[in-house]
Design an enzyme around this catalytic site. Structure first.
Site, PDB file in Angstrom:
ATOM      1  N   GLN A 154     -61.580  14.614 -79.441  1.00 31.34           N
ATOM      2  CA  GLN A 154     -62.572  15.520 -78.889  1.00 31.34           C
ATOM      3  C   GLN A 154     -62.098  16.951 -78.714  1.00 31.34           C
ATOM      4  O   GLN A 154     -62.704  17.705 -77.987  1.00 31.34           O
ATOM      5  CB  GLN A 154     -63.037  14.979 -77.542  1.00 31.34           C
ATOM      6  N   ASN A 190     -57.672  18.935 -70.039  1.00 34.57           N
ATOM      7  CA  ASN A 190     -58.906  18.460 -70.683  1.00 34.57           C
ATOM      8  C   ASN A 190     -59.382  19.397 -71.783  1.00 34.57           C
ATOM      9  O   ASN A 190     -59.184  20.603 -71.738  1.00 34.57           O
ATOM     10  CB  ASN A 190     -60.000  18.242 -69.643  1.00 34.57           C
ATOM     11  N   CYS A 191     -60.026  18.797 -72.770  1.00 36.65           N
ATOM     12  CA  CYS A 191     -60.524  19.576 -73.898  1.00 36.65           C
ATOM     13  C   CYS A 191     -61.686  18.852 -74.559  1.00 36.65           C
ATOM     14  O   CYS A 191     -62.055  19.142 -75.678  1.00 36.65           O
ATOM     15  CB  CYS A 191     -59.412  19.810 -74.904  1.00 36.65           C
ATOM     16  N   VAL A 192     -62.285  17.885 -73.859  1.00 38.64           N
ATOM     17  CA  VAL A 192     -63.384  17.104 -74.420  1.00 38.64           C
ATOM     18  C   VAL A 192     -64.645  17.946 -74.437  1.00 38.64           C
ATOM     19  O   VAL A 192     -65.016  18.501 -73.408  1.00 38.64           O
ATOM     20  CB  VAL A 192     -63.607  15.838 -73.576  1.00 38.64           C
TER      21      VAL A 192
END
Lengths: 429, 349
Positions: free
Chosen positions: A113, A242-244
């Site tokens: 993602q 996070n990087c979704v």
């Protein structure tokens, strides 16, 4: 608490025999950097160091995190406390910044993602990181690692790289120095008796693997809403895990350069009294949402605020946290402005948010993340472009025969950022 | 530059042919301007000219939807105008639906710029606002002058192929479409500016108006089912065979009230559906599937409920504007209250 930010402007990045900064050029000793990272992280098997400059025909994907090189000059406490530095309080003294440079982490990681950063073309207009001189790290990890271990190894390695690159800046004379100061509550009231008392409620993504955020090393899932000095955030007290759906996730770079903090400081002492920052989380359980939003509202009341800006991170499930925070604080008579983004469908015709309330009558939007964009083929790919088939915002039809990509803005790192980092917005037609 | 050639669509009333008694006339083509075309032509000055006018009965259009559209599109093809204007329709429901339907068809099938104008509660607005520019008017033809004033500049812009600004700037009903753009300032600065205005009590403009969800509190539960009179109401379009009141298959302009006296079981000989939004085969074979008269009759016989109300109320939910549905519901509710009904089973499809 008072922090001086000494900015050193970087206009180019080059490989060099030693890591140094000269005449606005950051020279990177790639071998020493790779060796340093491997020495501190046994789970790393290989590190490739690439350079990507503004305007170059380069596509970086999957991007996990972007980090600005910063170094603390005169305190025992160091940048990124509780993660790759000792857990000591940051936010005061002097910090030097390599402005215009960044570390970008990529490589086959855990999920599917992460985002895209194009250094030129239409995609470059949507990501702020196209404007930076990037040191891109492509990692290979040991086989058989659990997903959480992989994520942690990469997260820490990116932070270490940024620290490493900033080290030469410690002894340099900055191009410009700006001071940021937050007074204690009583002092603030005395200093600005006639100015409205304004705070910032920052919601931190905390939904699980690749959806996490850390505060002084603590997983934000496990915090109760609390107070933090804005200058602590500038010193890396909050880092990204996070990087979704990369468009509206805050990279570490976003936290270090939080635009709400900057723009409130810009009017501090003139049009408003910037009291401080409340941080809260976005957990998936309803009890957590209720508890955290109650707590944020209690803190807002306790600070006897005249107004507050609330920024969201992510979409869908956190829309509930956003609306709970907003309506509970509005119910106390404290005016709010919320910053969000929209998922209105590729045609823009669907309802933009998953939750709504009439109290949320002052909204800033970072744009519709579902809007499609065509990204022409670029000469060089750092990472692996095939992930575009599976990343959020991509699809099995996203890579065209001519090598161009047709994706939603969602796939572009930072495109619809909800800290208000960009100029992108949306309006009704 | 040569004048923009305009084709105008109006109904039998504005065409001077007659009222409701002439609503079934088929479309006809007249040369030049007719009725409200005079005012529109006046506002065009020398930029455009109404070269012909199509007049069609509202009943004819709505009851022969496909045929009427094809006939009118054929006339449009023959004239091949640069611009198509329908109405203004004000608050005339069937006229509004006809104007919006045909304008959308001209725009989409022939690629000719098309526009219409009507009152905000006209069902034509909700049905077609996403497809084309619809200019707001008052609810009666007394507002013709202002309607023309709003309609003409926008129509000319469309004909010239100029890019339109947002609905507020140009004066058309918002299409509900969110479109990205780059603002002058970054989001955080816009937020700080907005907050300062809000704190000072000054006017500010949200970038995303919150949708307001309409919530209905559930009624108190029945205390005694055995003595309760239960009514059946449906938006599934069940009507007596032959659809005596001609409830439309889509965007119903009315609801029907029919007796259930003597019916124990609905069959394909007695009932059918008027609904055009789902496969009607199974409802036509056994209308109890949508309007469960058979089950309620059994419960009535077993003494489980007091009785089934003698009338049922029905309309078609397919494409029906929320404003229309609300009005029917308020009307039906009053009738049920007056008849002493204790509870209603609402069925959809």
């Amino acid at each position: 608490m008072r922090l001086e930010l000494g900015v050193i402007h970087i206009c180019d990045v080059q490989f060099g025999s030693t890591t140094s900064v000269k005449d606005g050029v950051l020279y990177v000793d790639a071998d020493a950097l790779a060796a340093h990272l491997k020495e501190h992280e046994e789970r790393l098997v290989d590190v490739k160091v690439h350079l990507a400059r503004p305007g170059e025909s380069v596509r970086i994907t999957p991007v996990k995190d972007v980090i600005e090189p910063r170094v603390k000059v005169d305190t025992e406490a160091q940048i990124f406390p509780g993660t790759v530095s000792k857990v000591l309080p940051v936010g005061s003294g002097r910090t030097h910044v390599l402005r215009g440079a960044a570390v970008v982490t990529t490589g086959k990681i855990v999920g599917f993602q992460e985002g895209i950063v194009d250094m030129c073309g239409p995609g470059a207009d949507y990501t702020p990181f196209s404007q930076l001189n990037n040191v891109v790290l492509e990692f290979t990890l040991q086989d058989g690692l659990a997903a959480h271990d992989k994520e942690e190894a990469l997260r820490f390695s990116g932070l270490r790289a940024a620290k490493f690159l900033a080290e030469p800046a410690k002894e340099m004379e900055p191009d410009e120095i700006t001071a940021f100061e937050t007074l204690s509550l009583i002092e603030g009231v005395k200093a600005y008796p006639d100015l409205p008392r304004v705070a910032y409620l920052q919601m931190l993504q905390s939904q699980g693997l690749l959806h996490d955020t850390y505060v002084y090393g603590v997983d934000a899932k496990q915090i109760l809403p609390t107070l933090i000095h804005p200058t602590e955030i500038m010193d890396g007290a909050i880092i990204s895990g996070n990087c979704v759906s990369a468009c509206d996730k805050n990279t570490t770079y976003h936290h270090q350069n939080n635009p709400v903090v900057e723009d409130l400081f810009a009017k501090h002492g003139k049009e408003l009294n910037f009291v401080g920052v409340i941080i809260t989380n976005e957990n998936v359980f309803l009890d957590d949402k209720i508890r955290s939003s109650d707590w944020s509202a209690k803190l807002a009341q306790y600070l006897s605020l005249d107004g507050i800006i609330i920024s969201q991170e992510g979409f869908g499930n956190p829309d509930t946290d956003l609306i709970l925070n907003c309506k509970k604080i509005e119910a106390l008579g404290i005016p709010t402005v919320i910053i969000t983004d929209e998922y209105a469908g590729t045609d823009g015709a669907s309802q933009s948010l998953a939750d709504a309330d009439p109290a949320a009558n002052a909204v800033v939007t970072g744009g519709n993340a579902n809007e499609m964009v065509v990204l022409p083929k670029l000469d060089r790919v750092i990472g692996d472009v095939d992930v575009v088939h599976v990343i959020a915002g991509g699809s099995d039809k996203a890579i065209k025969e001519d090598g161009s990509l047709e994706v939603e803005l969602q796939a572009i790192t930072g495109a619809t950022n909800e800290l208000g980092f960009n100029k992108l917005s949306a309006k009704g037609y | 530059m040569s004048k923009i050639r305009v084709l105008h669509y109006i109904n039998q009333f504005f065409g001077g042919i007659g009222g409701e008694e002439k609503a079934d006339i088929a479309p006809s083509l007249r040369e030049g301007k007719v009725g409200p075309g005079m005012a529109i032509q006046g506002a065009f000055r020398n930029e455009a000219e109404i070269v012909a006018t199509i007049i069609c009965g509202d009943s004819y259009f709505n009851e022969n939807l496909e045929k009427a559209q094809e006939e009118i599109l054929q006339m449009v093809r023959e004239i091949s105008p640069d611009l198509f204007i329908a109405g203004p329709a004000f608050n005339a429901g069937r006229y509004g639906v006809a104007c919006a339907t045909i304008a959308a068809a001209v725009k989409e099938e022939l690629g000719i710029p098309a526009i219409t104008a009507m009152y905000e509660e006209n069902p034509g607005v909700d049905l077609f606002r996403k497809q084309l520019e619809i200019v707001p008017t008052t609810n009666s033809a007394a507002g013709m002058r202002n309607a023309v004033k709003g309609l003409v500049p926008l129509a000319l812009k469309l004909a010239r192929g100029e890019e339109l600004l947002g609905p507020e700037e140009e004066g058309y009903f918002p299409k509900g479409i969110r479109v990205n753009y780059f603002a002058e300032k970054r989001g955080s600065e816009r937020a700080v500016d907005m907050l300062l205005k809000k704190i000072k009590g000054e006017e500010f403009k949200t970038e995303f108006p919150m949708p307001v969800f309409d919530r209905v509190d559930p009624a108190a539960p029945l205390t005694d089912l055995k003595s309760a009179t239960i009514a059946l109401v449906t938006s599934g379009g069940i009507v007596p065979k032959g659809n005596p009141d001609r409830i439309e298959a889509s965007n119903a302009s009315k609801y029907g009230a029919y007796s259930l006296e003597g019916f124990v079981d609905l069959t394909e000989d007695t009932h059918e559906t008027a609904h055009g939004g789902y496969d009607p085969v199974y409802a036509n074979r056994d209308a109890d599937r949508v309007l469960p008269v058979d089950v309620l009759r059994k419960m009535e016989a077993n003494g489980e409920i007091g009785k089934l109300h003698e009338m049922f109320y029905t309309t078609v939910g397919n494409g029906t504007a929320v404003a229309s549905a609300k009005a029917y519901a308020a009307d039906i509710g009053q009738k049920l209250l007056a008849a002493g009904v204790d509870a209603v089973i609402l069925t959809s499809t």
